[in-house]
Design a protein around this motif. Structure first.
Motif, mmCIF file in Angstrom:
data_model
loop_
_atom_site.group_PDB
_atom_site.id
_atom_site.type_symbol
_atom_site.label_atom_id
_atom_site.label_comp_id
_atom_site.label_asym_id
_atom_site.label_seq_id
_atom_site.Cartn_x
_atom_site.Cartn_y
_atom_site.Cartn_z
ATOM 1 N N SER A 20 0.823 -1.199 0.000
ATOM 2 C CA SER A 20 0.000 0.000 0.000
ATOM 3 C C SER A 20 0.863 1.257 0.000
ATOM 4 O O SER A 20 0.591 2.217 -0.736
ATOM 5 C CB SER A 20 -0.928 0.008 1.223
ATOM 6 O OG SER A 20 -1.665 1.212 1.290
ATOM 7 N N LEU A 21 1.925 1.258 0.805
ATOM 8 C CA LEU A 21 2.807 2.425 0.859
ATOM 9 C C LEU A 21 3.553 2.613 -0.460
ATOM 10 O O LEU A 21 3.825 3.747 -0.872
ATOM 11 C CB LEU A 21 3.793 2.281 2.022
ATOM 12 C CG LEU A 21 3.180 2.387 3.422
ATOM 13 C CD1 LEU A 21 4.217 2.141 4.490
ATOM 14 C CD2 LEU A 21 2.514 3.742 3.629
ATOM 15 N N ASP A 22 3.863 1.502 -1.121
ATOM 16 C CA ASP A 22 4.472 1.606 -2.463
ATOM 17 C C ASP A 22 3.505 2.301 -3.421
ATOM 18 O O ASP A 22 3.912 3.123 -4.243
ATOM 19 C CB ASP A 22 4.826 0.215 -2.998
ATOM 20 C CG ASP A 22 6.028 -0.389 -2.291
ATOM 21 O OD1 ASP A 22 6.781 0.372 -1.654
ATOM 22 O OD2 ASP A 22 6.203 -1.620 -2.372
ATOM 23 N N GLU A 23 2.219 1.934 -3.283
ATOM 24 C CA GLU A 23 1.196 2.548 -4.130
ATOM 25 C C GLU A 23 1.043 4.036 -3.813
ATOM 26 O O GLU A 23 0.931 4.865 -4.729
ATOM 27 C CB GLU A 23 -0.143 1.833 -3.906
ATOM 28 C CG GLU A 23 -1.274 2.342 -4.784
ATOM 29 C CD GLU A 23 -2.592 1.647 -4.495
ATOM 30 O OE1 GLU A 23 -3.628 2.120 -4.999
ATOM 31 O OE2 GLU A 23 -2.590 0.646 -3.749
ATOM 32 N N ILE A 24 1.065 4.364 -2.498
ATOM 33 C CA ILE A 24 0.961 5.764 -2.086
ATOM 34 C C ILE A 24 2.155 6.564 -2.600
ATOM 35 O O ILE A 24 2.013 7.703 -3.064
ATOM 36 C CB ILE A 24 0.871 5.875 -0.548
ATOM 37 C CG1 ILE A 24 -0.420 5.233 -0.037
ATOM 38 C CG2 ILE A 24 0.956 7.326 -0.104
ATOM 39 C CD1 ILE A 24 -1.684 5.871 -0.545
ATOM 40 N N LEU A 25 3.356 5.963 -2.531
ATOM 41 C CA LEU A 25 4.551 6.635 -3.025
ATOM 42 C C LEU A 25 4.431 6.916 -4.519
ATOM 43 O O LEU A 25 4.786 8.007 -4.997
ATOM 44 C CB LEU A 25 5.787 5.759 -2.748
ATOM 45 C CG LEU A 25 7.135 6.319 -3.225
ATOM 46 C CD1 LEU A 25 7.436 7.648 -2.539
ATOM 47 C CD2 LEU A 25 8.250 5.323 -2.955
ATOM 48 N N LYS A 26 3.903 5.934 -5.234
ATOM 49 C CA LYS A 26 3.704 6.124 -6.675
ATOM 50 C C LYS A 26 2.699 7.243 -6.939
ATOM 51 O O LYS A 26 2.898 8.081 -7.832
ATOM 52 C CB LYS A 26 3.212 4.813 -7.301
ATOM 53 C CG LYS A 26 3.036 4.879 -8.812
ATOM 54 C CD LYS A 26 2.566 3.536 -9.359
ATOM 55 C CE LYS A 26 2.346 3.622 -10.870
ATOM 56 N NZ LYS A 26 1.843 2.327 -11.413
ATOM 57 N N LEU A 27 1.622 7.268 -6.126
ATOM 58 C CA LEU A 27 0.620 8.328 -6.290
ATOM 59 C C LEU A 27 1.205 9.693 -5.948
ATOM 60 O O LEU A 27 0.862 10.702 -6.577
ATOM 61 C CB LEU A 27 -0.595 8.043 -5.404
ATOM 62 C CG LEU A 27 -1.500 6.883 -5.833
ATOM 63 C CD1 LEU A 27 -2.542 6.609 -4.761
ATOM 64 C CD2 LEU A 27 -2.170 7.185 -7.163
ATOM 65 N N ALA A 28 2.084 9.711 -4.935
ATOM 66 C CA ALA A 28 2.706 10.977 -4.556
ATOM 67 C C ALA A 28 3.560 11.519 -5.700
ATOM 68 O O ALA A 28 3.584 12.722 -5.958
ATOM 69 C CB ALA A 28 3.554 10.790 -3.298
ATOM 70 N N LYS A 29 4.261 10.610 -6.376
ATOM 71 C CA LYS A 29 5.079 11.030 -7.511
ATOM 72 C C LYS A 29 4.204 11.533 -8.658
ATOM 73 O O LYS A 29 4.622 12.365 -9.458
ATOM 74 C CB LYS A 29 5.942 9.861 -7.983
ATOM 75 C CG LYS A 29 7.050 9.482 -6.993
ATOM 76 C CD LYS A 29 7.851 8.293 -7.494
ATOM 77 C CE LYS A 29 8.955 7.937 -6.508
ATOM 78 N NZ LYS A 29 9.734 6.734 -6.960
ATOM 79 N N GLU A 30 2.972 11.005 -8.728
ATOM 80 C CA GLU A 30 2.063 11.412 -9.793
ATOM 81 C C GLU A 30 1.026 12.433 -9.297
ATOM 82 O O GLU A 30 -0.033 12.612 -9.895
ATOM 83 C CB GLU A 30 1.325 10.180 -10.333
ATOM 84 C CG GLU A 30 2.249 9.163 -10.992
ATOM 85 C CD GLU A 30 1.479 7.972 -11.547
ATOM 86 O OE1 GLU A 30 0.268 7.876 -11.279
ATOM 87 O OE2 GLU A 30 2.093 7.148 -12.233
#
Length: 326
Positions: free
Chosen positions: A154-164
């Protein structure tokens, strides 16, 4: 008490003589006594070995090891309680802060804490004195490990969303599709309204903006045009834009298009013009916002180009129980 002496009558001497036991018989009695004593002693030794009254050094060592193991498992379970508390806090923030901020669906609790069905993973731990303690602790460790794996993903997904983040913020439908100065008035809002044709109350899944035919209609967020036709019954000429991140907007009853299917658009681009095609009573734009396949109230997304005072006015008009235009 004196030992009894046995006699026999000697017919030759006509006198009583003492009976002297044979040496072999004496030895036999002694051997039988010793054998009986040995067997009795062996049986007593076996009984003592299998009772709690006699502990060998090995037994005492094993008992200490078992008590030490129980203590270590108790400490381990206490540490796991602390880990579970911290993990629960992280999961709470993940669902209600991080994922909410990025408009991403929260992870259900049943998914986070799901067990392990099917094959018995702990069969080899069964059948021992402390099997329940060991199995329960092992299950707890496995559940925590699974929760950590889900949280890490989930945090990997959040990190990806933060970058986008910039892409996400540009994609959210955040402006009105028709400028305020070009509106005649807000005709109808989201919710149950009276149908202009049947006069029956039904769910109105968007907002109606009354404007002159030919008034420009703007894309409310960045995205890709997925349709620009009149294939949907009742909508007349309409445009659908897929903004990504679960967002889709629909613009209906247009007089004409300015975009085509597959075209990428930016927020604020003119995509078509107000009309009265399809099931429409007067020139207006019917506008819908969809999130994750469900229709939502567009009034919640007009923070990009109107003031707080304008929002209050529009919100009051949209919530009036009136008749829709389609």
């Amino acid at each position: 008490m004196a030992k009894k002496v046995k006699y026999y009558f000697d017919t030759e001497s006509l006198a009583y003589r003492k009976i002297k036991p044979k040496l072999s018989k004496k030895l036999g009695y002694i051997g039988l006594f010793l054998l009986s004593s040995a067997l009795f002693g062996f049986l007593c030794f076996v009984v003592l070995l299998n009772s709690s009254y006699l502990e060998t050094p090995k037994d005492r060592l094993q008992a200490r090891e078992i008590e030490t193991m129980k203590l270590r498992y108790a400490i381990l379970n206490k540490k796991m309680e602390q880990i579970e508390e911290v993990l629960a806090d992280v999961e709470e923030r993940d669902n209600n802060i991080y994922r909410a901020y990025f408009n991403t669906s929260p992870i259900p609790a049943e998914q986070r804490k799901a067990g392990f069905g099917g094959v018995n993973r702990y069969k080899e731990l069964e059948g021992f004195d402390n099997s329940e303690l060991v199995i329960n602790t092992s299950k707890r460790v496995d559940v925590i490990a699974k929760e950590l794996a889900i949280q890490s993903k989930s945090l990997d997904e959040i990190l990806k969303l933060a970058k986008e983040k910039n892409k996400l913020l540009s994609a959210i439908p955040a402006i009105q599709p028709v400028k305020n100065e070009q509106l005649k008035h807000m005709a109808s809002g989201f919710g149950y309204r009276t149908d202009p044709f049947t006069k029956v109350r039904k769910m109105h899944e968007g907002m109606d903006f009354t404007a002159k035919t030919g008034t420009p209609i703007f894309a409310t967020g960045d995205g890709v045009v997925v349709s620009a036709d009149n294939s949907k019954s009742g909508y007349g000429n309409h445009i659908e834009i897929n903004h990504g991140y679960g967002y889709l907007t629909l613009y209906a009853h247009l007089s004409k298009y300015k975009v085509k299917r597959g075209q990428r658009v930016k927020r604020g681009d003119v995509i078509g013009y107000v009309g009265s095609t399809g099931r429409s009573e007067a020139p207006h734009l019917h506008y819908e916002v969809h999130k994750d396949g469900k229709v939502v109230n567009p009034i919640n997304f007009y923070y990009g180009n109107i003031s707080a005072a304008e929002y209050v006015v529009i919100s009051k008009l949209a919530n009036q129980e009136n008749q829709s235009l389609d």
